[in-house]
Design a protein around this motif. Structure first.
Motif, PDB file in Angstrom:
ATOM      1  N   VAL A   1      -3.101   2.194   7.476  1.00  0.00           N
ATOM      2  CA  VAL A   1      -3.229   0.784   7.852  1.00  0.00           C
ATOM      3  C   VAL A   1      -1.833   0.212   8.040  1.00  0.00           C
ATOM      4  CG1 VAL A   1      -5.420   0.497   6.631  1.00  0.00           C
ATOM      5  CG2 VAL A   1      -3.282  -0.008   5.448  1.00  0.00           C
TER       6      VAL A   1
ATOM      7  N   PHE B   1      -6.219  -3.126   6.940  1.00  0.00           N
ATOM      8  CA  PHE B   1      -6.489  -2.788   5.536  1.00  0.00           C
ATOM      9  C   PHE B   1      -7.904  -3.206   5.145  1.00  0.00           C
ATOM     10  CE2 PHE B   1      -6.693  -4.307   1.126  1.00  0.00           C
ATOM     11  CZ  PHE B   1      -6.431  -3.128   0.442  1.00  0.00           C
TER      12      PHE B   1
ATOM     13  N   VAL C   1       0.856  -1.193   0.000  1.00  0.00           N
ATOM     14  CA  VAL C   1       0.000   0.000   0.000  1.00  0.00           C
ATOM     15  C   VAL C   1       0.888   1.238   0.000  1.00  0.00           C
ATOM     16  CG1 VAL C   1      -1.840  -1.192   1.245  1.00  0.00           C
ATOM     17  CG2 VAL C   1      -0.118   0.105   2.530  1.00  0.00           C
TER      18      VAL C   1
ATOM     19  N   ASP D   1      -3.826   3.237  -4.474  1.00  0.00           N
ATOM     20  CA  ASP D   1      -3.880   2.940  -3.044  1.00  0.00           C
ATOM     21  C   ASP D   1      -3.148   1.655  -2.672  1.00  0.00           C
ATOM     22  OD1 ASP D   1      -5.598   5.161  -2.244  1.00  0.00           O
ATOM     23  OD2 ASP D   1      -7.141   4.147  -3.418  1.00  0.00           O
ATOM     24  N   PHE D   2      -3.257   0.639  -3.528  1.00  0.00           N
ATOM     25  CA  PHE D   2      -2.611  -0.640  -3.198  1.00  0.00           C
ATOM     26  C   PHE D   2      -2.404  -1.470  -4.448  1.00  0.00           C
ATOM     27  CE2 PHE D   2      -7.069  -1.834  -3.223  1.00  0.00           C
ATOM     28  CZ  PHE D   2      -7.092  -3.151  -3.649  1.00  0.00           C
TER      29      PHE D   2
ATOM     30  N   LEU E   1      -1.374   5.474   3.565  1.00  0.00           N
ATOM     31  CA  LEU E   1      -2.661   4.844   3.833  1.00  0.00           C
ATOM     32  C   LEU E   1      -2.662   4.417   5.303  1.00  0.00           C
ATOM     33  CD1 LEU E   1      -5.135   4.123   1.976  1.00  0.00           C
ATOM     34  CD2 LEU E   1      -4.330   1.759   2.095  1.00  0.00           C
TER      35      LEU E   1
ATOM     36  N   TYR F   1     -10.451  -0.960   6.767  1.00  0.00           N
ATOM     37  CA  TYR F   1     -10.471   0.347   6.103  1.00  0.00           C
ATOM     38  C   TYR F   1     -11.221   0.261   4.774  1.00  0.00           C
ATOM     39  CZ  TYR F   1      -8.760   4.768   4.150  1.00  0.00           C
ATOM     40  OH  TYR F   1      -8.683   6.024   3.602  1.00  0.00           O
TER      41      TYR F   1
ATOM     42  N   LEU G   1       2.085  -5.607   3.479  1.00  0.00           N
ATOM     43  CA  LEU G   1       1.149  -6.098   4.497  1.00  0.00           C
ATOM     44  C   LEU G   1       1.090  -7.617   4.570  1.00  0.00           C
ATOM     45  CD1 LEU G   1      -1.887  -3.679   4.008  1.00  0.00           C
ATOM     46  CD2 LEU G   1       0.171  -3.379   5.399  1.00  0.00           C
TER      47      LEU G   1
END
Length: 321
Positions: free
Chosen positions: A136, A142, A130, A198-199, A134, A145, A219
């Protein structure tokens, strides 16, 4: 010139050409490796490393050419039309050989009829990354969210591995996010770092430098076991998404009709390179696992993968374009 002389002339011409197609003197000139993704992609990095190792073994240079676009279809189509003499090969992946047939209503090539499988190169774990701002810090945060902001997140897709991995996560969790298509992963990574995405769930090799410098936050990784390249990053499975497992792959293909003896010679050279300590060290740093196979084994593997990708994409509700 009578018919007998014409026939003799044709026969002599064919006999002069034949050695270029035989395994005895193969390769007698440079070999083209067509890569279906941009320079800097995982597939490109892997192909360039192996081309140096195998070129030394075969005694001729292996020249890497990037033909990116349409999830690898442009490159695959070019190789499918090439002369089956072993001098034009495709560095194919799950995208070109197993997924595209389920993603596109019309392909400019047939993944089965137009190719001869030579060997698998690697198994390729992926990682969920990410943008660093962001809010998280792990997979659980994540997903919370994403559920609290339905439809507001976006993600980059540079190959079908990225697409399918996110679709699997969305299908298992019910989160909503919008995909942004790119011709290759490096371009998507640039936008992710810049905050325009975003990811992503994508290749470890292209994200690891940015993870280490803090430009991206990792993550979770997609295999069931942690990877050597990112030993401190947990798996999806151990992070709460039980049963989640996804691994991409890459390998080598020749046009259909290539002499089996030439295929065997290429397979032997790449297998030797993939089994070397140098390959284990280099590929391990990229998050890749060497996985050479015989042509027969690889053919069966690709067929099974094609069935799996069809089910995966159907379950994810991915429509054909």
């Amino acid at each position: 010139m009578n018919i007998l002389k014409i026939g003799l002339s044709v026969a002599l011409s064919l006999s002069a050409i034949a050695p270029a197609w035989s395994a005895d003197n193969y390769p007698s000139r440079s070999v083209r490796l067509i890569v279906p993704f941009p320079a800097g992609s995982t597939t490109d990095t892997m192909a360039r490393f192996l081309s140096e190792q195998v070129g030394s073994e075969l005694g001729q240079p292996l020249v890497v050419e990037n033909k990116a676009g349409a999830q690898g279809s442009i490159a695959a189509a070019e190789v499918s039309r090439a002369r089956p003499d072993g001098y034009t090969l495709l560095v194919g992946t799950n995208s070109t050989q197993s997924a595209n047939v389920h993603l596109f209503k019309k392909l400019p090539y047939d993944p089965v009829k137009d190719f001869t499988a030579i060997t698998q190169f690697t198994m390729n774990p992926l990682v969920l990354v990410v943008r660093p701002d962001l809010p998280v810090k792990d997979l659980g945060e994540f997903l919370e969210y994403a559920k609290a902001h339905p439809g507001t997140l976006n993600y980059g897709v540079g190959n079908t591995g990225s697409l399918a991995a996110v679709q699997m996560m969305k299908g298992m969790t019910g989160i909503e996010a919008m995909d942004i298509q790119y011709s290759g992963t490096p371009q998507a990574i640039t936008d992710l770092i810049a905050g325009r995405l975003d990811f992503m769930i994508t290749d470890i090799s292209v994200t690891r430098p940015y993870i280490e410098t803090g430009k991206l936050r990792a993550l979770a990784v997609t295999p069931l076991k942690p990877t050597e390249a990112l030993p401190d990053v947990p798996t999806f499975d151990t992070s709460g998404l039980k049963g989640y497992e996804f691994v991409a792959w890459g390998g080598l293909f020749a046009p259909a009709g290539t002499d089996p003896a030439i295929v065997a010679k290429i397979n032997k050279a790449f297998t030797k390179a993939l089994n070397s300590p140098e390959a284990a060290a280099f590929l391990g740093k990229q998050g890749l696992e060497p996985a050479p196979r015989t042509p027969e084994d690889f053919t069966g593997y690709v067929a099974a993968q094609t069935i799996m990708w069809g089910k995966l994409l159907a379950d994810a509700g991915q429509p054909k374009k």
